[in-house]
Motif scaffolding. Sequence first.
Motif, PDB file in Angstrom:
ATOM      1  N   TYR A   1      57.527  32.132  25.831  1.00 42.36           N
ATOM      2  CA  TYR A   1      57.282  31.754  27.222  1.00 42.36           C
ATOM      3  C   TYR A   1      58.568  31.436  27.981  1.00 42.36           C
ATOM      4  N   SER A   2      59.575  30.946  27.274  1.00 40.00           N
ATOM      5  CA  SER A   2      60.823  30.594  27.954  1.00 40.00           C
ATOM      6  C   SER A   2      61.762  31.788  28.077  1.00 40.00           C
ATOM      7  N   ARG A   3      61.685  32.735  27.124  1.00 39.76           N
ATOM      8  CA  ARG A   3      62.555  33.921  27.175  1.00 39.76           C
ATOM      9  C   ARG A   3      61.789  35.158  26.700  1.00 39.76           C
ATOM     10  N   PRO A   4      60.788  35.583  27.440  1.00 32.70           N
ATOM     11  CA  PRO A   4      59.987  36.729  27.006  1.00 32.70           C
ATOM     12  C   PRO A   4      60.771  38.027  26.908  1.00 32.70           C
ATOM     13  N   LEU A   5      61.853  38.175  27.694  1.00 34.56           N
ATOM     14  CA  LEU A   5      62.675  39.386  27.589  1.00 34.56           C
ATOM     15  C   LEU A   5      63.364  39.461  26.229  1.00 34.56           C
TER      16      LEU A   5
ATOM     17  N   ALA B   1      54.857  39.872  24.328  1.00 31.29           N
ATOM     18  CA  ALA B   1      55.966  39.679  25.264  1.00 31.29           C
ATOM     19  C   ALA B   1      55.656  40.348  26.602  1.00 31.29           C
ATOM     20  N   LEU B   2      55.109  41.552  26.561  1.00 31.54           N
ATOM     21  CA  LEU B   2      54.747  42.248  27.805  1.00 31.54           C
ATOM     22  C   LEU B   2      53.667  41.490  28.558  1.00 31.54           C
ATOM     23  N   ARG B   3      52.707  40.943  27.818  1.00 28.36           N
ATOM     24  CA  ARG B   3      51.645  40.161  28.457  1.00 28.36           C
ATOM     25  C   ARG B   3      52.240  39.001  29.250  1.00 28.36           C
ATOM     26  N   GLU B   4      53.246  38.346  28.665  1.00 28.80           N
ATOM     27  CA  GLU B   4      53.867  37.219  29.343  1.00 28.80           C
ATOM     28  C   GLU B   4      54.759  37.691  30.498  1.00 28.80           C
ATOM     29  N   LEU B   5      55.449  38.810  30.319  1.00 34.38           N
ATOM     30  CA  LEU B   5      56.334  39.321  31.357  1.00 34.38           C
ATOM     31  C   LEU B   5      55.558  39.758  32.602  1.00 34.38           C
ATOM     32  N   MET B   6      54.287  40.084  32.437  1.00 40.12           N
ATOM     33  CA  MET B   6      53.453  40.468  33.577  1.00 40.12           C
ATOM     34  C   MET B   6      53.153  39.289  34.485  1.00 40.12           C
TER      35      MET B   6
ATOM     36  N   LEU C   1      62.611  34.015  35.278  1.00 44.66           N
ATOM     37  CA  LEU C   1      62.868  34.198  33.849  1.00 44.66           C
ATOM     38  C   LEU C   1      63.421  35.594  33.554  1.00 44.66           C
ATOM     39  N   ILE C   2      63.020  36.558  34.348  1.00 44.69           N
ATOM     40  CA  ILE C   2      63.496  37.930  34.160  1.00 44.69           C
ATOM     41  C   ILE C   2      64.872  38.103  34.798  1.00 44.69           C
ATOM     42  N   GLU C   3      65.047  37.535  35.982  1.00 44.42           N
ATOM     43  CA  GLU C   3      66.296  37.711  36.730  1.00 44.42           C
ATOM     44  C   GLU C   3      67.478  37.002  36.076  1.00 44.42           C
ATOM     45  N   GLU C   4      67.221  35.867  35.427  1.00 44.89           N
ATOM     46  CA  GLU C   4      68.320  35.053  34.905  1.00 44.89           C
ATOM     47  C   GLU C   4      68.627  35.296  33.441  1.00 44.89           C
ATOM     48  N   ASP C   5      67.838  36.121  32.757  1.00 39.55           N
ATOM     49  CA  ASP C   5      68.103  36.398  31.340  1.00 39.55           C
ATOM     50  C   ASP C   5      69.025  37.604  31.236  1.00 39.55           C
ATOM     51  N   ASP C   6      70.091  37.469  30.444  1.00 37.91           N
ATOM     52  CA  ASP C   6      71.089  38.531  30.365  1.00 37.91           C
ATOM     53  C   ASP C   6      70.916  39.447  29.151  1.00 37.91           C
TER      54      ASP C   6
ATOM     55  N   SER D   1      62.196  50.555  29.667  1.00 42.07           N
ATOM     56  CA  SER D   1      61.386  49.351  29.417  1.00 42.07           C
ATOM     57  C   SER D   1      61.314  48.475  30.653  1.00 42.07           C
ATOM     58  N   PHE D   2      62.448  48.351  31.363  1.00 39.49           N
ATOM     59  CA  PHE D   2      62.472  47.506  32.555  1.00 39.49           C
ATOM     60  C   PHE D   2      61.567  48.084  33.642  1.00 39.49           C
ATOM     61  N   LYS D   3      61.563  49.393  33.785  1.00 36.55           N
ATOM     62  CA  LYS D   3      60.689  50.021  34.779  1.00 36.55           C
ATOM     63  C   LYS D   3      59.217  49.810  34.422  1.00 36.55           C
ATOM     64  N   TYR D   4      58.926  49.810  33.135  1.00 38.21           N
ATOM     65  CA  TYR D   4      57.544  49.574  32.691  1.00 38.21           C
ATOM     66  C   TYR D   4      57.113  48.153  33.036  1.00 38.21           C
ATOM     67  N   ILE D   5      58.011  47.187  32.827  1.00 36.28           N
ATOM     68  CA  ILE D   5      57.714  45.798  33.189  1.00 36.28           C
ATOM     69  C   ILE D   5      57.457  45.682  34.692  1.00 36.28           C
TER      70      ILE D   5
END
Length: 293
Positions: free
Chosen positions: A130-134, A152-157, A163-168, A175-179
């Motif tokens: 939940y804190s770093r799903p990527l 992970a995809l379920r949570e990323l939805m 959480l997505i923007e700040e994870d490096d 994969s990113f386009k799918y998310i």
Amino acid sequence: MKKKISDKFPVNYGDFVLKSSDGVLFHFSRAILAYMSDFFRGMFELPTPDRTQGTARKPLVVTETAVVLEGLLEQIDPKTLKPAFDNDTIIDVLEAARKYQVSIVLDRFQQKMNSERDLRNSSRQSGLLYSRPLVVLHIALQHEMPEVGRWALRELMRCSAKLIEEDDVEIAVKSFKYIQRLRRERIQYFQRYIDALSKVSPSRQATKTYRPPAPCTKCVTARSGFLIQLDRALEREPSLNTFSRLCDAKDTTPCTMCGGKIPHFKSEFPKIFSMWSIEIKSLEDSKPAWPIP
């Protein structure tokens, strides 16, 4: 020059010595390495092994840093009770586990994700899923863990876009386009509910003898402002939690400009939301398709 020695795996902790890429020495049991790692078992069983390899004079130099090597050894050290994964090094530790064929570490990670997937909201913040799903998705892709990947995809939805923007962590463009596609579909799903809320009217309908009073300018403005706020919030975090939090109907004081004749626009929300929440929760619990198309 004084040798750097691991605090957790010092001299006499074991009879085999490894040296990290940054020069730290780790003393560990040869027998445990052979038992836990197919890589080390094969190395120790060579017909003509180098008997000096793994001694203090000739440690086995590995490519992992000290923090990663320590994390890996902790996972297989019987003296470490309930070994935990460090969220900052977990990708590298699992990669080392694959390199040295330590399957128990990969299995333990999958068990950890299995225990996290249904955490209650109050406990989610501490969970990696939940804190770093990527990060979890990256690991699932690297180590062929389809179920973990779907969680992970379920949570990323539904997670916060932050959480997505700040994870490096590195994620393939595909994969990113799918998310992004999954999130757009979820946002569009919620927009149907926003549209329905814009048409909600008081429960008492017009009859031959009764005509509901028209809402004043203040009522119309408040309702429009709320729907815009809800739409923006769901763009950032398209989840049931966001929807229920903003649709909370605690403050339903009638408009003073209407003289209390018109109920607050949120007064009908609890009844409507109780019907919608079952459908939304069922959708949120479902897992996206895998592998990523």
